[in-house]
Design an enzyme around this catalytic site. Structure first.
Site, PDB file in Angstrom:
ATOM      1  N   THR A 171      29.183  -4.746 113.271  1.00 63.98           N
ATOM      2  CA  THR A 171      29.478  -4.981 114.690  1.00 63.98           C
ATOM      3  C   THR A 171      28.813  -3.917 115.562  1.00 63.98           C
ATOM      4  O   THR A 171      29.046  -2.722 115.384  1.00 63.98           O
ATOM      5  CB  THR A 171      30.996  -4.950 114.925  1.00 63.98           C
TER       6      THR A 171
ATOM      7  N   LYS B  58      36.728 -12.589 105.604  1.00 64.11           N
ATOM      8  CA  LYS B  58      35.335 -12.700 106.052  1.00 64.11           C
ATOM      9  C   LYS B  58      34.608 -13.902 105.465  1.00 64.11           C
ATOM     10  O   LYS B  58      33.652 -14.401 106.060  1.00 64.11           O
ATOM     11  CB  LYS B  58      34.560 -11.442 105.618  1.00 64.11           C
TER      12      LYS B  58
ATOM     13  N   GLU C 282      32.039 -11.155 115.575  1.00 65.00           N
ATOM     14  CA  GLU C 282      31.412  -9.831 115.519  1.00 65.00           C
ATOM     15  C   GLU C 282      29.929 -10.005 115.788  1.00 65.00           C
ATOM     16  O   GLU C 282      29.254 -10.753 115.077  1.00 65.00           O
ATOM     17  CB  GLU C 282      31.638  -9.177 114.145  1.00 65.00           C
TER      18      GLU C 282
ATOM     19  N   HIS D 276      32.263   1.773 117.021  1.00 66.34           N
ATOM     20  CA  HIS D 276      33.075   0.701 116.431  1.00 66.34           C
ATOM     21  C   HIS D 276      33.961   1.261 115.318  1.00 66.34           C
ATOM     22  O   HIS D 276      35.164   0.989 115.256  1.00 66.34           O
ATOM     23  CB  HIS D 276      32.139  -0.377 115.873  1.00 66.34           C
TER      24      HIS D 276
ATOM     25  N   GLN E 214      42.190  -9.969 106.796  1.00 67.48           N
ATOM     26  CA  GLN E 214      41.373  -8.829 106.359  1.00 67.48           C
ATOM     27  C   GLN E 214      42.205  -7.551 106.264  1.00 67.48           C
ATOM     28  O   GLN E 214      42.129  -6.810 105.283  1.00 67.48           O
ATOM     29  CB  GLN E 214      40.213  -8.631 107.346  1.00 67.48           C
TER      30      GLN E 214
HETATM   31 CA    CA Z   1      30.865  -7.397 110.148  1.00 65.61          CA
END
Ligand code: CA
Length: 445
Positions: free
Chosen positions: A375, A268, A215, A151, A256
């Site tokens: 994630t 977030k 996520e 990720h 973000q």
């Molecule tokens: Ca996260």
């Protein structure tokens, strides 16, 4: 700083509660994909206007308060069960693993098909469909880590970073401090946030964000905490994890990516979803597996992050998936599309390392604090656990197979995360659901 010679794993043994032959007199538990008698997760539910603690068994909840009234518990377990029956699990979590192990053992006996007093206990069962699940505990602090190497590498490349995986990622478990006041339980809708973000043509706008993402993560809930200035050695970290829940760290990627200089903020903090049932560390003992094998490319770790026990069994054999169901699919009665399946093999760090690093500067953790994995994306396209990766930042929309495509989530989309622990020779256990529907933004520009 650390004292790794003390590795207290006496609470982490496979015992009769994990026996695959064990069956319950609650018939729906036998063969149940989530809550067989080997699981026994704790949660908080509301029914009849009252909020209290319970245990999931099949499609039922064992109401701990009602079970206490019936005199189901004896000895020291009475006080433990009474604490677990409160309207929040924090005090029970703070009692530590000795207490939760004792209660688990007693519950396993009570719910076993061999319990001669099962008959009267049926009065303490409440169908899950008649109860409304609540947050299991007050989550005082929420820390979200970044532990998946694929990720991190993929998003670093997507952003065009010269060093897609920064050196710090392999030296310590990276995290940011999340927002605990906006954590909500499964089923709570997420309202599309409005904020500042750059459109594809480069123009900066203040508008409902288009790049809304999910996520898929696993979260550890802290049991017994630590005093300020007293770190938890990595070898003892497991003793401070009460259990685990599913986490969807809803993200407004455009916000973000524009704001993130000091760390994630409004991109977030609008909402995070969790599943209501806490699967205990003890229930997951059979599913412990070796930590990631370190290679010559990996830097040597500082000793405070290394424990033999953690290397041998610091990872969990848990598989997670996300299901995306659009408004059109719901109208047609279609089940939705599974958009990812991944496991914890992608985790560069174990939860014990995350917890120990968190406290290594003296930071105190409290019962009910949430530490999420970040994630959990693997190497393959199907294992990419957010749309940002799956659609290359929205530029390669995902075909949902019904004529619809998604670069990002649209209003009316529902995302439901599920998780299961599997290992040959043991009964699989599940985490229930962590889902929510996207609602339109309240504020336009
Ligand atoms: Ca996260």
């Amino acid at each position: 700083m650390s004292n790794n010679s003390v590795e207290s794993n006496e609470m982490d043994l496979i015992d009769h509660t994990h026996d695959p032959a064990r069956r319950s007199w609650v018939q729906s538990a036998n063969g149940h994909s989530e809550f067989p008698i080997q699981n026994l997760p704790f949660g908080v539910f509301k029914q009849g206007g009252r909020q209290r603690g319970g245990v999931a068994i099949g499609d039922q909840i064992l109401d701990l308060d009602a079970a206490l009234e019936l005199g189901a518990f004896s000895g020291d377990v009475v006080d433990i069960a009474r604490t677990a029956s409160l309207d929040r699990l924090n005090k029970f979590m703070a009692m530590g693993k000795e207490a939760s192990t004792s209660l688990r053992s007693a519950l396993s006996e009570l719910l076993s098909e061999h319990n001669p007093n099962a008959g009267k206990l049926t009065q303490a069962l409440i169908p899950q469909s008649d109860a409304s699940m609540q947050l299991p505990c007050d989550i005082g602090d929420f820390t979200d880590f970044l532990t998946s190497l694929p990720h991190t590498d993929r998003l670093g490349r997507l952003k065009g970073l010269a060093e897609p995986v920064p050196a710090a990622f392999k030296s310590l478990p990276v995290a940011y401090h999340g927002r605990s006041s906006t954590i909500r339980v499964n089923g709570t809708p997420v309202v599309r946030p409005t904020g500042q973000w750059r459109r594809a043509d480069g123009k900066l706008v203040c508008a409902p964000v288009e790049s809304l993402d999910y996520e898929v993560e696993l979260g550890a809930l802290i049991g017994r905490g630590n005093e300020l200035a007293v770190p938890i050695p990595v070898g003892q970290a497991q003793q401070h994890i009460f259990g685990y829940c599913l986490v969807n760290d809803w993200s407004a990627k455009g916000i973000q990516w524009f704001e993130q200089i000091l760390g994630p903020f409004l991109g977030k903090s609008f909402m995070t979803s969790v599943s209501p049932w806490v699967v205990t560390s003890q229930a997951l003992v059979p599913f412990r597996s070796p930590a990631r094998v370190r290679t010559d490319d990996d830097p040597t770790l500082f000793p405070y992050l290394v424990s033999e026990a953690d290397l041998a069994s610091g990872r969990l054999a848990v598989e997670l998936s996300a299901n995306l169901r659009t408004a059109a699919m719901r109208e047609q009665g279609a089940p939705g599309r599974r958009v990812n399946v991944s496991d914890l093999q992608c985790m560069y760090w174990t939860f014990a390392q995350m917890l120990s690093h968190h406290t290594s500067n003296g930071c105190s953790l409290r019962a009910g604090d949430l530490l999420a994995s970040g994630t959990l994306s693997g190497e393959t396209p199907d294992s990419m656990a957010c749309l940002s990766e799956r659609t290359a930042g929205g530029t390669k929309p995902l075909d949902l197979g019904n004529g619809e495509v998604r670069g990002w989530l649209l209003d009316g989309d529902e995302v439901v995360i599920e998780g299961h622990a599997h290992k040959a020779g043991f009964v699989s256990i599940g985490f229930g659901s962590c889902g929510g529907v996207v609602k339109p933004a309240l504020y336009k520009d």
